[in-house]
Design an enzyme around this catalytic site. Structure first.
Site, short mmCIF file in Angstrom:
data_model
loop_
_atom_site.label_atom_id
_atom_site.label_comp_id
_atom_site.label_asym_id
_atom_site.label_seq_id
_atom_site.Cartn_x
_atom_site.Cartn_y
_atom_site.Cartn_z
N SER A 240 44.32 10.28 -35.52
CA SER A 240 44.92 11.14 -34.27
C SER A 240 46.92 12.05 -34.28
O SER A 240 46.94 10.69 -35.43
CB SER A 240 45.11 11.20 -32.85
OG SER A 240 45.85 9.50 -32.79
N LYS A 241 47.31 12.33 -34.38
CA LYS A 241 48.81 12.74 -34.03
C LYS A 241 49.26 11.28 -33.65
O LYS A 241 50.29 11.55 -34.30
CB LYS A 241 49.24 14.23 -33.94
CG LYS A 241 48.95 14.78 -34.21
CD LYS A 241 49.91 16.66 -34.23
CE LYS A 241 49.78 17.72 -34.71
NZ LYS A 241 49.64 18.91 -34.38
N ARG A 242 48.77 10.87 -33.00
CA ARG A 242 49.98 9.71 -32.72
C ARG A 242 50.29 8.81 -33.96
O ARG A 242 50.68 7.43 -34.17
CB ARG A 242 49.21 9.12 -31.57
CG ARG A 242 49.78 8.91 -30.23
CD ARG A 242 48.68 8.85 -28.51
NE ARG A 242 48.46 9.72 -28.53
CZ ARG A 242 47.12 9.61 -28.23
NH1 ARG A 242 46.17 7.84 -28.42
NH2 ARG A 242 46.07 10.35 -27.87
N ASP A 243 49.10 8.05 -34.76
CA ASP A 243 48.69 7.62 -35.46
C ASP A 243 49.00 7.47 -37.00
O ASP A 243 49.31 6.94 -37.56
CB ASP A 243 47.35 6.23 -35.73
CG ASP A 243 46.54 7.21 -35.53
OD1 ASP A 243 45.77 7.51 -34.53
OD2 ASP A 243 45.42 7.83 -36.77
N THR A 246 48.95 14.67 -38.96
CA THR A 246 47.78 14.89 -39.48
C THR A 246 47.86 16.52 -40.03
O THR A 246 46.08 17.00 -40.51
CB THR A 246 46.96 15.38 -37.97
OG1 THR A 246 47.99 15.82 -37.30
CG2 THR A 246 46.40 13.59 -37.31
#
Ligand code: GLU
Length: 465
Positions: A240-243, A246
């Site tokens: 996900s964009k959080r980690d 992407t």
């Protein structure tokens, strides 16, 4: 009997930029089509008018082009094919396989809550199934999904997949505003485009039995399926964009080659012995959909760095420079400003894993040092005045300023000052490139040139005052 041509499709919803999971899906579709002398199509699933954007559509199509995954026909857009979905919906009504339903959101919400409280899977209870309602402003059209039995299909990755019909409810085909739903459009288009093989992310697995029921209602041919494992982040959760980054663009902006991205993404969930480096042509020969693993696959940036280093090394010098140019421009580096630019590039081309970082490594060879690495300054430059003054005197007399001569003089300085190699070299290196990152010191100094090297050592001496 005439055999049917394999047709695959990538069917993105243009609600965001092309992301790497999408590129992997497109890539597997492309490869499978080419392996079977078939066609690879692209369909823009833009029925969600609120979230779909032209700019995302363009980003997706440009990204595919850049990756070498151009479709064999012009892409189609669902927003331009509304008539097909409406006539399919009408056919389902005419065959008595669908029904209008006027259940209000409040009732459905209550039902859902009750089911959830009772530990049941939330699903529509079929209240309007036998009411024979006519179409109106408040009605949706639902499919009469068989209540008993099961749906079976063969998945190239997962083998035979079975869903019990009792787990599926009567899904909506047309919303109350008359708009067709994703499931209906997807099924109608696959048939209209002659698609034979649906290759998509595993997140669509539970959609497949529902879509098969629509196909059956419409009398459409069976399809072959492959549901691909999810792309996971390093925390083993869905990427996900959080980690992690992407979107494909961001990887390209840092300077990963499109061929490296193809290589990396092909290897996510598939392998062939110890072989790691693949180009698109190799994949068309070697890839086997049946060998794709079921478990999610981790997108490992270190692996991508390694792959990119290999792909960069496989370029000849001219190709390498063509790829590097946009990144040099960002750093305001003009190669022609140095007579020895070819020598510099050939020695520095493997200095870092990406084109952007290689361009940054090149700064001290073409421009003034922009920033000194503070840790290296503290560790090696501070307190090095006597050493630098001694070395400076030796360097000033070197003629010609060649790598061999420099190596000899540096070896002699090391002996005279009774220092080990890093003790002598690191302060000089930080003085001339601003950090401890450079090729061997004699080579570095020869590439930078006499005048600039001497000037930078003098500046480093002055820093100590
Ligand atoms: N439009 C769907 C998505 O972007 C893909 C559906 C499919 O491949 O069947 O997830």
């Amino acid at each position: 009997m005439e055999s049917i041509m394999t047709v695959t499709r990538f069917a993105p919803s243009p609600t965001g930029n092309l992301h790497i999971g999408g590129v992997r899906t497109a890539l597997y579709n492309y490869i499978y089509a080419k392996q079977n002398d078939g066609k690879f199509l692209v369909r823009i699933e833009d029925t969600d008018q609120e979230r779909s954007r032209e700019k995302f559509e363009k980003n997706i199509l440009d990204g595919l082009q850049m990756m070498g995954l151009a479709p064999d026909e012009d892409p189609v857009k669902q927003s331009q094919r509304g008539h097909l979905y409406l006539s399919a919906a009408q056919k389902i009504v005419d065959l008595g396989l669908g029904y209008y339903c006027d259940c209000q959101p409040e009732r459905l919400e209550k039902l859902r809550n009750q089911q959830q409280k009772a530990g049941k899977k939330p699903m529509y209870d079929g209240k309007c199934r036998e009411r024979n309602l006519s179409k109106s402003e408040n009605t949706v059209l639902r499919l009469k999904t068989p209540r008993d039995g099961e749906v079976r299909f063969n998945d190239l990755v997962r083998g035979e997949v079975i869903f019990d019909n009792c787990e599926l409810d009567d899904l909506i085909l047309l919303r109350s505003n008359g708009n067709p739903t994703y499931h209906l459009c997807n099924v109608v288009d696959d048939a209209a485009q002659g698609v034979t093989t649906v290759i998509r992310g595993e997140d669509h697995l539970s959609n497949t039995p529902r879509q098969i029921h629509i196909q059956e209602a419409l009398g459409l041919p069976d399809l072959e399926y492959a549901h691909l494992p999810l792309v996971l982040g390093e925390n083993k959760k869905r990427l996900s964009k959080r980690d992690a980054v992407t979107s494909l663009d961001e990887y390209i902006a840092i300077g990963y080659l499109p061929s490296s991205m193809v290589n990396m993404l092909a290897r996510l969930g598939w392998s062939k012995g110890d072989k790691e480096i693949f180009y698109l042509d190799d994949l068309i020969k070697d890839f086997r959909m049946q060998e794709v693993q079921k478990a999610g696959a981790v997108f490992d940036i270190k692996k991508l760095d390694w792959i990119n280093t290999n792909h960069l090394a496989n370029l000849d010098l001219e190709e390498f420079i063509d790829h590097l140019k946009p990144y040099l421009k960002k750093e305001s580096i003009s190669l022609e400003s140095k007579d020895n630019w070819k020598v510099i590039i050939s020695h520095l081309r493997t200095s870092s894993p990406t084109l952007a970082s290689i361009s940054q490594d090149l700064i001290p060879y073409f421009l003034d040092i922009k920033t000194y690495d503070q840790k290296s300054v503290d560790k090696f430059l501070i307190g090095s005045k006597p050493l630098l003054e001694f070395v400076l005197r030796q360097l000033e007399s070197i003629e010609p300023w060649s790598e061999d001569q420099l190596d000899d003089v540096l070896a002699k300085c090391q002996k005279d000052l009774d220092l080990n190699t890093p003790q002598l070299n690191q302060p000089i290196r930080v003085a001339v490139v601003g950090s401890t990152k450079s090729p061997s010191l004699g080579l570095t100094l020869s590439l930078i040139g006499k005048e600039v090297s001497i000037e930078r050592i003098k500046k480093a001496i002055a820093l100590n005052d």
